[in-house]
Design a protein around this motif. Sequence first.
Motif, PDB file in Angstrom:
ATOM      1  N   ARG A  64      26.117  21.323  26.839  1.00 43.68           N
ATOM      2  CA  ARG A  64      25.351  20.857  25.683  1.00 43.68           C
ATOM      3  C   ARG A  64      23.859  20.969  25.945  1.00 43.68           C
ATOM      4  NH1 ARG A  64      22.511  20.484  22.213  1.00 43.68           N
ATOM      5  NH2 ARG A  64      22.334  18.907  20.586  1.00 43.68           N
ATOM      6  N   LYS A  65      23.436  20.600  27.162  1.00 44.58           N
ATOM      7  CA  LYS A  65      22.014  20.667  27.506  1.00 44.58           C
ATOM      8  C   LYS A  65      21.524  22.102  27.645  1.00 44.58           C
ATOM      9  CE  LYS A  65      21.549  16.075  29.346  1.00 44.58           C
ATOM     10  NZ  LYS A  65      20.297  15.379  29.519  1.00 44.58           N
ATOM     11  N   LEU A 105      30.876  19.519  30.130  1.00 42.79           N
ATOM     12  CA  LEU A 105      30.437  19.495  28.736  1.00 42.79           C
ATOM     13  C   LEU A 105      28.986  19.072  28.572  1.00 42.79           C
ATOM     14  CD1 LEU A 105      33.572  17.993  26.951  1.00 42.79           C
ATOM     15  CD2 LEU A 105      32.907  20.402  27.156  1.00 42.79           C
ATOM     16  N   HIS A 130      25.958  18.592  16.531  1.00 40.36           N
ATOM     17  CA  HIS A 130      25.212  19.829  16.717  1.00 40.36           C
ATOM     18  C   HIS A 130      26.229  20.966  16.773  1.00 40.36           C
ATOM     19  CE1 HIS A 130      21.867  22.344  17.887  1.00 40.36           C
ATOM     20  NE2 HIS A 130      22.610  22.840  18.859  1.00 40.36           N
ATOM     21  N   ASN A 131      25.950  22.071  16.079  1.00 44.44           N
ATOM     22  CA  ASN A 131      26.926  23.163  16.042  1.00 44.44           C
ATOM     23  C   ASN A 131      26.310  24.547  15.890  1.00 44.44           C
ATOM     24  OD1 ASN A 131      26.062  23.145  13.421  1.00 44.44           O
ATOM     25  ND2 ASN A 131      28.079  22.930  12.497  1.00 44.44           N
ATOM     26  N   CYS A 138      22.482  24.461  25.532  1.00 50.34           N
ATOM     27  CA  CYS A 138      22.741  25.084  24.238  1.00 50.34           C
ATOM     28  C   CYS A 138      21.756  26.233  23.998  1.00 50.34           C
ATOM     29  CB  CYS A 138      22.627  24.052  23.114  1.00 50.34           C
ATOM     30  SG  CYS A 138      22.848  24.787  21.484  1.00 50.34           S
ATOM     31  N   LEU A 192      33.263  17.247  23.114  1.00 51.62           N
ATOM     32  CA  LEU A 192      33.469  18.438  22.312  1.00 51.62           C
ATOM     33  C   LEU A 192      34.480  18.082  21.225  1.00 51.62           C
ATOM     34  CD1 LEU A 192      33.980  21.937  23.879  1.00 51.62           C
ATOM     35  CD2 LEU A 192      35.229  21.238  21.870  1.00 51.62           C
ATOM     36  N   THR A 216      17.467  18.080  23.786  1.00 52.65           N
ATOM     37  CA  THR A 216      18.672  17.679  24.519  1.00 52.65           C
ATOM     38  C   THR A 216      18.423  16.724  25.678  1.00 52.65           C
ATOM     39  OG1 THR A 216      18.523  19.629  25.947  1.00 52.65           O
ATOM     40  CG2 THR A 216      19.888  19.826  23.955  1.00 52.65           C
ATOM     41  N   CYS A 219      17.266  24.158  20.492  1.00 50.43           N
ATOM     42  CA  CYS A 219      17.435  23.622  21.847  1.00 50.43           C
ATOM     43  C   CYS A 219      16.670  24.429  22.894  1.00 50.43           C
ATOM     44  CB  CYS A 219      18.919  23.559  22.206  1.00 50.43           C
ATOM     45  SG  CYS A 219      19.855  22.370  21.222  1.00 50.43           S
ATOM     46  N   TRP A 241      29.774  19.692  18.686  1.00 48.58           N
ATOM     47  CA  TRP A 241      29.626  18.590  19.638  1.00 48.58           C
ATOM     48  C   TRP A 241      29.741  17.242  18.934  1.00 48.58           C
ATOM     49  CZ3 TRP A 241      29.881  20.038  24.494  1.00 48.58           C
ATOM     50  CH2 TRP A 241      29.463  21.328  24.852  1.00 48.58           C
ATOM     51  N   ILE A 248      28.378  13.252  25.993  1.00 54.46           N
ATOM     52  CA  ILE A 248      28.736  14.139  24.891  1.00 54.46           C
ATOM     53  C   ILE A 248      30.216  14.469  25.000  1.00 54.46           C
ATOM     54  CG2 ILE A 248      28.305  16.371  26.002  1.00 54.46           C
ATOM     55  CD1 ILE A 248      26.986  15.501  22.535  1.00 54.46           C
TER      56      ILE A 248
END
Length: 106
Positions: A37-38, A33, A84-85, A40, A65, A57, A45, A80, A63
């Motif tokens: 996320r990093k 995850l 962030h979405n 993204c 989910l 990020t 991002c 997240w 992080i």
Amino acid sequence: MQSQLATFPKEIRFDETNLYIDWKDGAQNTYNLLDLRKKCPCATCRGGHGGKVGAATSHIEKISLISWTKVGRYAISIVWSDYHNTGIYSFDNLRAYADGMEGAFE
């Protein structure tokens, strides 16, 4: 060349540290995850709007989910724990990344 089933998920699930996708061609992949996320793919991002890639990020150390939803038949959108979405993770990129293909999420 991959079968079209290679980028259609059969099942998507997650726990505290990983996202799991079982693909319709029988392959199974695990995604960390924090790594996702990093990576993204949203404009913020990825350094769009005058930013630098990774600036949004790089400070994230942990992080989780909260939820995910399908985007049409081609991707998922993730919410997240930092709320962030806006990233849309295409099934093509997720499978390419799992298969070690260059250029996925870059």
